[in-house]
Design a protein around this motif. Structure first.
Motif, mmCIF file in Angstrom:
data_model
loop_
_atom_site.group_PDB
_atom_site.id
_atom_site.type_symbol
_atom_site.label_atom_id
_atom_site.label_comp_id
_atom_site.label_asym_id
_atom_site.label_seq_id
_atom_site.Cartn_x
_atom_site.Cartn_y
_atom_site.Cartn_z
ATOM 1 N N PHE A 143 0.830 -1.320 0.101
ATOM 2 C CA PHE A 143 0.129 -0.126 0.094
ATOM 3 C C PHE A 143 0.908 1.283 0.057
ATOM 4 N N GLN A 144 1.832 1.362 1.044
ATOM 5 C CA GLN A 144 2.701 2.490 1.157
ATOM 6 C C GLN A 144 3.599 2.655 -0.108
ATOM 7 N N GLY A 145 4.003 1.548 -0.755
ATOM 8 C CA GLY A 145 4.875 1.429 -2.009
ATOM 9 C C GLY A 145 4.001 2.034 -3.288
ATOM 10 N N ALA A 146 3.074 1.872 -3.164
ATOM 11 C CA ALA A 146 2.117 2.308 -4.286
ATOM 12 C C ALA A 146 1.928 3.807 -4.299
ATOM 13 N N PHE A 147 2.016 4.460 -3.033
ATOM 14 C CA PHE A 147 1.827 5.794 -2.784
ATOM 15 C C PHE A 147 3.406 6.379 -3.413
ATOM 16 N N ALA A 148 4.411 5.665 -2.881
ATOM 17 C CA ALA A 148 5.732 6.327 -3.240
ATOM 18 C C ALA A 148 5.734 6.301 -4.781
ATOM 19 N N ILE A 150 3.512 6.391 -7.382
ATOM 20 C CA ILE A 150 2.551 7.485 -8.158
ATOM 21 C C ILE A 150 3.182 8.785 -7.875
ATOM 22 N N THR A 151 3.569 8.947 -6.720
ATOM 23 C CA THR A 151 4.265 10.319 -6.131
ATOM 24 C C THR A 151 5.327 10.811 -7.179
ATOM 25 N N CYS A 152 6.197 9.811 -7.494
ATOM 26 C CA CYS A 152 7.343 10.135 -8.448
ATOM 27 C C CYS A 152 6.821 10.117 -9.925
ATOM 28 N N CYS A 153 5.663 9.400 -10.290
ATOM 29 C CA CYS A 153 5.130 9.255 -11.369
ATOM 30 C C CYS A 153 4.393 10.737 -11.914
ATOM 31 N N LEU A 154 3.901 11.252 -10.829
ATOM 32 C CA LEU A 154 3.295 12.704 -10.873
ATOM 33 C C LEU A 154 4.244 13.708 -11.639
ATOM 34 N N ILE A 155 5.393 13.810 -11.131
ATOM 35 C CA ILE A 155 6.339 14.761 -11.406
ATOM 36 C C ILE A 155 6.549 14.661 -13.068
ATOM 37 N N VAL A 156 6.431 13.662 -13.603
ATOM 38 C CA VAL A 156 6.756 13.579 -15.016
ATOM 39 C C VAL A 156 5.948 14.635 -15.967
ATOM 40 N N GLY A 157 4.827 14.903 -15.374
ATOM 41 C CA GLY A 157 3.929 15.964 -16.318
ATOM 42 C C GLY A 157 4.526 17.266 -16.326
ATOM 43 N N ALA A 158 5.314 17.898 -15.393
ATOM 44 C CA ALA A 158 6.032 19.132 -15.513
ATOM 45 C C ALA A 158 6.848 19.374 -16.434
ATOM 46 N N PHE A 159 7.599 18.302 -16.938
ATOM 47 C CA PHE A 159 8.545 18.544 -18.058
ATOM 48 C C PHE A 159 8.398 17.392 -19.175
ATOM 49 N N ALA A 160 7.124 17.154 -19.132
ATOM 50 C CA ALA A 160 6.856 16.391 -20.421
ATOM 51 C C ALA A 160 7.380 16.793 -21.761
ATOM 52 N N GLU A 161 7.479 16.021 -22.543
ATOM 53 C CA GLU A 161 8.030 16.188 -23.963
ATOM 54 C C GLU A 161 9.360 16.737 -24.435
ATOM 55 N N ALA A 179 13.896 12.977 -0.833
ATOM 56 C CA ALA A 179 12.797 13.881 -0.815
ATOM 57 C C ALA A 179 11.543 12.880 -0.408
ATOM 58 N N TYR A 180 11.336 11.920 -1.060
ATOM 59 C CA TYR A 180 10.015 11.334 -0.612
ATOM 60 C C TYR A 180 10.121 10.382 0.472
ATOM 61 N N ILE A 181 11.261 9.875 0.643
ATOM 62 C CA ILE A 181 11.377 8.981 2.054
ATOM 63 C C ILE A 181 11.473 9.707 3.366
ATOM 64 N N PRO A 182 12.222 10.720 3.194
ATOM 65 C CA PRO A 182 12.221 11.599 4.703
ATOM 66 C C PRO A 182 10.637 12.254 5.093
ATOM 67 N N MET A 183 9.953 12.797 3.790
ATOM 68 C CA MET A 183 8.817 13.242 3.862
ATOM 69 C C MET A 183 7.726 12.619 4.424
ATOM 70 N N ALA A 184 7.830 11.052 3.891
ATOM 71 C CA ALA A 184 6.689 10.151 4.291
ATOM 72 C C ALA A 184 7.299 9.695 5.681
ATOM 73 N N HIS A 185 8.321 9.710 6.186
ATOM 74 C CA HIS A 185 8.675 9.537 7.502
ATOM 75 C C HIS A 185 8.153 10.651 8.763
ATOM 76 N N VAL A 225 2.841 15.021 1.506
ATOM 77 C CA VAL A 225 3.777 13.799 1.089
ATOM 78 C C VAL A 225 3.619 13.714 -0.147
ATOM 79 N N VAL A 226 2.596 13.515 -0.869
ATOM 80 C CA VAL A 226 2.438 13.344 -2.274
ATOM 81 C C VAL A 226 2.278 14.429 -3.150
ATOM 82 N N HIS A 227 1.183 15.100 -2.870
ATOM 83 C CA HIS A 227 0.808 16.095 -3.989
ATOM 84 C C HIS A 227 1.749 17.387 -4.075
ATOM 85 N N ILE A 228 1.806 17.943 -2.845
ATOM 86 C CA ILE A 228 2.744 19.260 -2.633
ATOM 87 C C ILE A 228 4.378 18.861 -2.955
#
Length: 473
Positions: A143-148, A150-161, A179-185, A225-228
Motif C-alpha cells: 500500500f505504501q509502496g504504491a503511494f511512493a 505514483i508520487t514520482c510518476c506525478l512529477i513527469v507531467g511538469a517537463f513532459a515532451e 525527498a520522498y522517503i524523509p517526507m513520508a517518515h 507527502v504526495v501532492h505538494i
C-alpha cells in the motif's frame, strides 16, 4: 497509513474518532494491560483491494491521463516514463524505501532494519488505528509502496515532451531517496496506538515519531507527502529543464482528450483506495473518507466548469476532468478528518483554485509546466492541507481529535493552532523538496544532461527515445 498524532501537553491525540459500533471494543482494548495485536481479516481484505486501486491510479490511470494531454508524437514516451518509474520505485521501495520510511530512527529517516524487507514475513503485523487490531505488514508495504510510486510518476507531467529518459530515471532515484522517503517518515511514522497506554508512555512514544508528526500536522492520505511534494519537484524541473521548443508560439494542444477523460476517471476510481484505504480499517473512518472522495471532486468539477464557462463562454471536457482532479487533490489530506459538508466546500474552492493555478498563476510563474502539475497538485494540495485544519473542527462538522490515552475525543479543538501546524507542514514540504529537487536536477545535468537534443524534441520522443510510435497508421 500511519497518520499524525496531535500532541497536547502530555496527551497524544489522533485525529480519528472511535466509531459508535466499535467504541465498546476499543475501550476494553485500552483497558487491557497489554493488548495482543491481532490481524482483522476484514481490514486485511480491504487493504488488499485498496492497494490494487492505488496501483491502478498509476498504471494505467495517470499514464493515460498524462498521455492524452501531450502531442501525439510524445504519447508513447509519457506512457513509458510512468510505467518504468512505477516499476523502478517499486523495486527501490522493497530494497530500502520502506525500511527508511517506516521504522523507528530519527525525526527525518527511519533505519536500515528492514532493508530488502528483512524480518517482514506473512506473519508480521502492522498497527492500525484501533488498539489490538492489526493488518498484515506485507500488504501495508505494498500500500505504501504504491503511494511512493505514483508520487514520482506525478512529477513527469511538469517537463513532459523534452527530458531525457535516462535523466528522468537518475533524477527519480535521487529524489525518491532524499525527498520522498524523509517526507513520508516525517509525516506518517509513529509508534502506533498501542504505545499510548498512559501520559508518560504517550510522551515517550511521541518522541520517536517523524518530525511533522510530532508537530501535529494532519495529512490523512498525502496532501504534503504526495501532492505538494511532487508539485514542487515538478515546478523546479520545469524551470531547470527549460521550456519546450515553440512554447507560447506553436500550438501544443492535447492530442486525445478521450484518453485524458478515461485516465482521469480511472484516477478517481483508484482514489477511493488511496483515501479510504488510508483509514487502514474497514470501518466508519474509511466510509467517511470514501464519501468525501466521492463528493469533493464532483463539487470541484462543477465549480471549475462554471467558472470556465463564465470566463470563456463555453465549458470544456478538459476543464471538467481537471476540476475533478483538483478536488481529489484537495480532499486527500482532509478525507478522514472533515465532514461531508466540509468536503463539499473544499471541493468547490479547489475547482476555482485549480483553474487559477493553470491560468493566472502559471503566467505569473513563467514556467513551462507542461501538464500543470504545480497548478493543480501544488495549489490544491496547499489549499486542502490548510483547510484540513479548519474543517476538522467539530464545530464545522469535522471529527475533532482522538485521545488514545483516555480513549475519548479531546475536549478542545483550536482551529488557529491546527491551521498553524498545517502551514508549518506545507512550508517544510516546499522547502525540503525544493532544495532536494534543485540539487538533484543539477547533479543529473552535470552527469548526463537533462534535455534531449533539439532535433529529437522536434521529431518527438516516441521515435527518438524509444524507437516506437503510439499510433501506427
Amino acid at each position: 497509513m500511519l497518520k499524525p498524532v496531535v500532541l497536547s501537553g502530555l496527551l497524544a491525540t489522533l485525529a480519528l474518532p472511535a466509531w459508535a459500533e466499535e467504541a465498546a471494543t476499543q475501550v476494553q482494548a485500552a483497558a487491557a494491560p497489554a493488548a495482543t495485536l491481532v490481524i482483522n481479516k476484514g481490514d486485511n481484505t480491504w487493504l488488499l483491494v485498496a492497494s490494487a486501486l492505488v496501483i491502478l491510479m498509476s498504471i494505467p490511470g495517470l499514464a493515460l491521463f498524462y498521455g492524452g494531454l501531450v502531442r501525439a508524437k510524445n504519447m508513447l514516451s509519457v506512457l513509458m516514463q510512468v510505467f518504468t518509474l512505477f516499476c523502478l520505485m517499486t523495486v527501490l521501495w522493497v530494497v530500502y524505501g520502506y525500511s527508511l520510511a517506516f521504522t523507528e530512527g530519527g525525526a527525518f529517516y527511519g533505519s536500515f532494519d528492514k532493508v530488502l524487507l528483512m524480518g517482514v514475513t506473512p506473519d508480521s503485523i502492522a498497527a492500525t488505528f484501533s488498539k489490538g487490531v492489526g493488518i498484515s505488514e506485507l500488504i501495508y508495504v505494498v500500500f505504501q509502496g504504491a503511494f511512493a510510486a505514483i508520487t514520482c510518476c506525478l512529477i513527469v507531467g511538469a517537463f513532459a515532451e523534452r527530458m531525457k529518459f535516462s535523466a528522468l530515471l537518475l533524477f527519480a532515484v535521487i529524489w525518491f531517496t532524499f525527498a520522498y522517503i524523509p517526507m513520508a517518515h516525517m509525516v506518517w511514522y509513529w509508534a502506533g496506538p498501542d504505545a499510548y497506554t498512559d501520559a508518560a508512555a504517550a510522551e515517550a512514544a511521541g518522541a520517536t515519531a517523524g518530525y511533522l508528526f510530532q508537530h501535529g500536522a494532519l495529512d490523512f492520505a498525502g496532501g504534503t507527502v504526495v501532492h505538494i511534494n511532487a508539485a514542487v519537484a515538478g515546478l523546479v524541473g520545469a524551470y531547470m529543464v527549460g521550456k519546450r521548443i515553440g512554447y507560447g508560439r506553436d500550438p501544443m494542444t492535447p492530442h486525445s482528450l478521450t484518453m485524458t477523460m478515461i485516465g482521469g476517471s480511472l484516477l478517481w476510481f483508484g482514489w477511493f483506495g488511496f483515501n479510504a484505504g488510508s483509514a487502514l480499517e474497514a470501518n466508519g473512518g474509511a466510509a467517511l473518507a470514501f464519501a468525501n472522495t466521492w463528493a469533493a471532486p464532483a463539487a470541484a468539477a462543477l465549480s471549475w466548469t462554471m467558472a470556465e464557462w463564465l470566463m470563456k463562454g463555453r465549458p470544456s471536457l478538459l476543464g471538467a476532468v481537471s476540476g475533478a482532479v483538483s478536488g481529489l487533490v484537495a480532499i486527500t489530506p482532509a478525507a478522514g478528518f472533515v465532514g461531508v459538508g466540509g468536503a463539499l466546500i473544499i471541493g468547490l474552492l479547489s475547482g476555482v483554485a485549480g483553474l487559477w493555478g493553470v491560468h493566472g498563476l502559471k503566467r505569473l510563474l513563467g514556467a513551462d509546466d507542461s501538464l500543470d502539475v504545480f497548478g493543480v497538485h501544488g495549489v490544491c494540495g496547499i489549499l486542502g492541507a490548510v483547510l484540513t485544519g479548519v474543517f476538522a473542527s467539530p464545530d464545522l462538522g469535522g471529527i475533532g481529535v482522538w485521545d488514545y490515552v483516555t480513549n475519548s475525543v479531546a475536549a478542545e479543538y483550536s482551529i488557529l493552532a491546527q491551521v498553524k501546524a498545517q502551514v508549518i507542514g506545507v512550508l517544510v514540504t516546499v522547502l525540503w523538496t525544493g532544495v532536494v529537487s534543485a540539487v538533484a536536477y543539477k547533479l543529473v545535468d552535470m552527469l548526463i544532461g537533462l534535455r534531449v537534443k533539439e532535433d529529437a524534441e522536434r521529431e518527438g520522443l516516441d521515435v527518438t527515445s524509444h524507437g516506437e510510435k503510439a499510433y501506427s497508421m
